[in-house]
Design a protein around this motif. Structure first.
Motif, PDB file in Angstrom:
ATOM      1  N   PHE A  10     121.100 226.050  16.217  1.00  0.00           N
ATOM      2  CA  PHE A  10     122.474 226.369  16.598  1.00  0.00           C
ATOM      3  C   PHE A  10     122.585 227.814  17.078  1.00  0.00           C
ATOM      4  N   LEU A  11     121.892 228.727  16.401  1.00  0.00           N
ATOM      5  CA  LEU A  11     121.909 230.129  16.812  1.00  0.00           C
ATOM      6  C   LEU A  11     121.259 230.310  18.181  1.00  0.00           C
ATOM      7  N   ALA A  12     120.186 229.573  18.430  1.00  0.00           N
ATOM      8  CA  ALA A  12     119.529 229.641  19.738  1.00  0.00           C
ATOM      9  C   ALA A  12     120.464 229.113  20.833  1.00  0.00           C
ATOM     10  N   ALA A  13     121.160 228.029  20.540  1.00  0.00           N
ATOM     11  CA  ALA A  13     122.081 227.458  21.531  1.00  0.00           C
ATOM     12  C   ALA A  13     123.208 228.428  21.857  1.00  0.00           C
ATOM     13  N   ASN A  14     123.551 229.278  20.918  1.00  0.00           N
ATOM     14  CA  ASN A  14     124.617 230.252  21.148  1.00  0.00           C
ATOM     15  C   ASN A  14     124.228 231.276  22.213  1.00  0.00           C
ATOM     16  N   ARG A  15     122.945 231.424  22.471  1.00  0.00           N
ATOM     17  CA  ARG A  15     122.483 232.332  23.525  1.00  0.00           C
ATOM     18  C   ARG A  15     122.493 231.654  24.896  1.00  0.00           C
ATOM     19  N   GLY A  16     122.795 230.377  24.926  1.00  0.00           N
ATOM     20  CA  GLY A  16     122.742 229.617  26.172  1.00  0.00           C
ATOM     21  C   GLY A  16     124.021 229.694  26.977  1.00  0.00           C
ATOM     22  N   LEU A  17     124.126 228.773  27.913  1.00  0.00           N
ATOM     23  CA  LEU A  17     125.276 228.687  28.812  1.00  0.00           C
ATOM     24  C   LEU A  17     126.495 228.181  28.048  1.00  0.00           C
ATOM     25  N   ARG A  18     127.646 228.806  28.271  1.00  0.00           N
ATOM     26  CA  ARG A  18     128.877 228.471  27.555  1.00  0.00           C
ATOM     27  C   ARG A  18     129.920 227.992  28.563  1.00  0.00           C
ATOM     28  N   PRO A  22     139.841 223.140  27.093  1.00  0.00           N
ATOM     29  CA  PRO A  22     140.950 223.305  26.139  1.00  0.00           C
ATOM     30  C   PRO A  22     140.663 222.787  24.726  1.00  0.00           C
ATOM     31  N   GLY A  23     139.905 221.715  24.586  1.00  0.00           N
ATOM     32  CA  GLY A  23     139.668 221.140  23.262  1.00  0.00           C
ATOM     33  C   GLY A  23     138.344 221.511  22.624  1.00  0.00           C
ATOM     34  N   PHE A  24     137.429 222.100  23.384  1.00  0.00           N
ATOM     35  CA  PHE A  24     136.108 222.405  22.849  1.00  0.00           C
ATOM     36  C   PHE A  24     135.413 223.435  23.716  1.00  0.00           C
ATOM     37  N   VAL A  25     134.306 223.948  23.201  1.00  0.00           N
ATOM     38  CA  VAL A  25     133.398 224.796  23.968  1.00  0.00           C
ATOM     39  C   VAL A  25     132.045 224.089  23.949  1.00  0.00           C
ATOM     40  N   LEU A  26     131.418 223.959  25.107  1.00  0.00           N
ATOM     41  CA  LEU A  26     130.105 223.334  25.203  1.00  0.00           C
ATOM     42  C   LEU A  26     129.060 224.412  25.428  1.00  0.00           C
ATOM     43  N   LEU A  27     128.012 224.397  24.606  1.00  0.00           N
ATOM     44  CA  LEU A  27     126.874 225.288  24.785  1.00  0.00           C
ATOM     45  C   LEU A  27     125.689 224.452  25.246  1.00  0.00           C
ATOM     46  N   ALA A  28     124.949 224.949  26.207  1.00  0.00           N
ATOM     47  CA  ALA A  28     123.741 224.261  26.683  1.00  0.00           C
ATOM     48  C   ALA A  28     122.611 225.273  26.714  1.00  0.00           C
ATOM     49  N   PHE A  29     121.472 224.911  26.097  1.00  0.00           N
ATOM     50  CA  PHE A  29     120.345 225.829  25.992  1.00  0.00           C
ATOM     51  C   PHE A  29     119.038 225.052  26.132  1.00  0.00           C
ATOM     52  N   PRO A  30     118.100 225.522  26.974  1.00  0.00           N
ATOM     53  CA  PRO A  30     116.815 224.828  27.119  1.00  0.00           C
ATOM     54  C   PRO A  30     116.050 224.801  25.796  1.00  0.00           C
ATOM     55  N   ASN A  31     115.395 223.674  25.513  1.00  0.00           N
ATOM     56  CA  ASN A  31     114.712 223.541  24.222  1.00  0.00           C
ATOM     57  C   ASN A  31     113.211 223.270  24.337  1.00  0.00           C
ATOM     58  N   ALA A 100     132.467 219.726  32.130  1.00  0.00           N
ATOM     59  CA  ALA A 100     131.697 220.779  31.468  1.00  0.00           C
ATOM     60  C   ALA A 100     130.197 220.570  31.659  1.00  0.00           C
ATOM     61  N   LEU A 101     129.729 219.327  31.548  1.00  0.00           N
ATOM     62  CA  LEU A 101     128.305 219.049  31.756  1.00  0.00           C
ATOM     63  C   LEU A 101     127.909 219.304  33.208  1.00  0.00           C
ATOM     64  N   ASP A 102     128.783 218.976  34.136  1.00  0.00           N
ATOM     65  CA  ASP A 102     128.513 219.234  35.547  1.00  0.00           C
ATOM     66  C   ASP A 102     128.414 220.737  35.814  1.00  0.00           C
ATOM     67  N   ARG A 103     129.335 221.501  35.243  1.00  0.00           N
ATOM     68  CA  ARG A 103     129.292 222.963  35.394  1.00  0.00           C
ATOM     69  C   ARG A 103     128.000 223.530  34.776  1.00  0.00           C
ATOM     70  N   ALA A 104     127.613 223.003  33.630  1.00  0.00           N
ATOM     71  CA  ALA A 104     126.385 223.475  32.980  1.00  0.00           C
ATOM     72  C   ALA A 104     125.163 223.138  33.834  1.00  0.00           C
ATOM     73  N   ARG A 105     125.163 221.962  34.431  1.00  0.00           N
ATOM     74  CA  ARG A 105     124.043 221.557  35.284  1.00  0.00           C
ATOM     75  C   ARG A 105     123.908 222.495  36.481  1.00  0.00           C
ATOM     76  N   LYS A 106     125.056 222.971  36.994  1.00  0.00           N
ATOM     77  CA  LYS A 106     125.053 223.882  38.145  1.00  0.00           C
ATOM     78  C   LYS A 106     124.859 225.339  37.720  1.00  0.00           C
ATOM     79  N   GLY A 107     124.810 225.605  36.409  1.00  0.00           N
ATOM     80  CA  GLY A 107     124.627 226.966  35.924  1.00  0.00           C
ATOM     81  C   GLY A 107     125.883 227.813  35.977  1.00  0.00           C
ATOM     82  N   LYS A 108     127.038 227.168  36.025  1.00  0.00           N
ATOM     83  CA  LYS A 108     128.310 227.885  36.123  1.00  0.00           C
ATOM     84  C   LYS A 108     128.975 227.972  34.754  1.00  0.00           C
ATOM     85  N   GLY A 109     128.517 228.893  33.940  1.00  0.00           N
ATOM     86  CA  GLY A 109     129.110 229.085  32.626  1.00  0.00           C
ATOM     87  C   GLY A 109     130.278 230.039  32.683  1.00  0.00           C
ATOM     88  N   ASP A 110     131.021 230.087  31.595  1.00  0.00           N
ATOM     89  CA  ASP A 110     132.131 231.015  31.474  1.00  0.00           C
ATOM     90  C   ASP A 110     131.612 232.336  30.923  1.00  0.00           C
TER      91      ASP A 110
END
Length: 135
Positions: A10-18, A22-31, A100-110
Motif C-alpha cells: 500500500f505504501l509503494a502504491a502511494n508513490r504511484g499515479l493518483r 468525487p467518490g474515491f481516489v485511485l492509485l496505480a503503481f507498477p508491481n 480513472a483507469l483510462d486516465r491512469a493508462r494514459k499516465g494522466k494523474g492528478d
C-alpha cells in the motif's frame, strides 16, 4: 486477481499515479510483473464500521468488474474511499472508475495534494495531552 494485504504494498502504491474522483481516489503503481492486484482503503473519517464496510463491499465489486478488462497489466490498483462515495450512485461510480483507469493508462494523474502528512491538533504537546493551559 490478487488482493493486496501487506502494508508495504500500500505504501509503494502511494508513490504511484493518483487519479481523484468525487467518490474515491485511485492509485496505480507498477508491481514488477506480479499481475493485476488491488487493495481498498477506507479510513474512520468516512464513518462508522457499518458505513466503511459497505463502501469496501461496493469498491470490491467495482474493482472485480472493471480490472479484468480495463485494469493496467502488472500494476497494483488501490482505491481510497472519500466521503462522497457511500451515497454515490453505483452506476456513476462504475463510469468514474472507467474514466480513472483510462486516465491512469494514459499516465494522466492528478497533482499531489497540498496537505502533506499528518498534522497535530493538540498544539504539539504530545499524545494523550488534554491541551489545557497551565497557569
Amino acid at each position: 486477481m490478487a488482493v493486496l494485504t501487506r502494508r508495504a504494498d500500500f505504501l509503494a502504491a502511494n508513490r504511484g499515479l493518483r487519479v481523484a474522483r468525487p467518490g474515491f481516489v485511485l492509485l496505480a503503481f507498477p508491481n514488477n510483473g506480479q499481475g493485476k492486484r488491488y487493495g481498498i482503503t477506507v479510513t474512520k473519517k468516512i464513518g462508522n464500521a457499518v458505513v466503511r464496510n459497505r463502501m469496501k463491499r461496493r469498491f470490491r465489486e467495482l474493482l472485480r468488474d472493471s480490472l479484468a478488462t480495463e485494469g493496467l497489466e502488472n500494476h497494483d490498483h488501490v482505491m481510497i474511499g472519500r466521503a462522497g462515495g457511500v451515497e454515490r450512485d453505483f452506476a456513476k461510480m462504475r463510469d468514474e472508475l472507467s474514466v480513472a483507469l483510462d486516465r491512469a493508462r494514459k499516465g494522466k494523474g492528478d497533482p499531489p495534494s497540498r496537505g502533506g502528512g499528518r498534522r497535530s491538533k493538540g498544539g504539539g504537546r504530545g499524545r494523550g495531552s488534554d491541551n489545557r493551559k497551565v497557569p
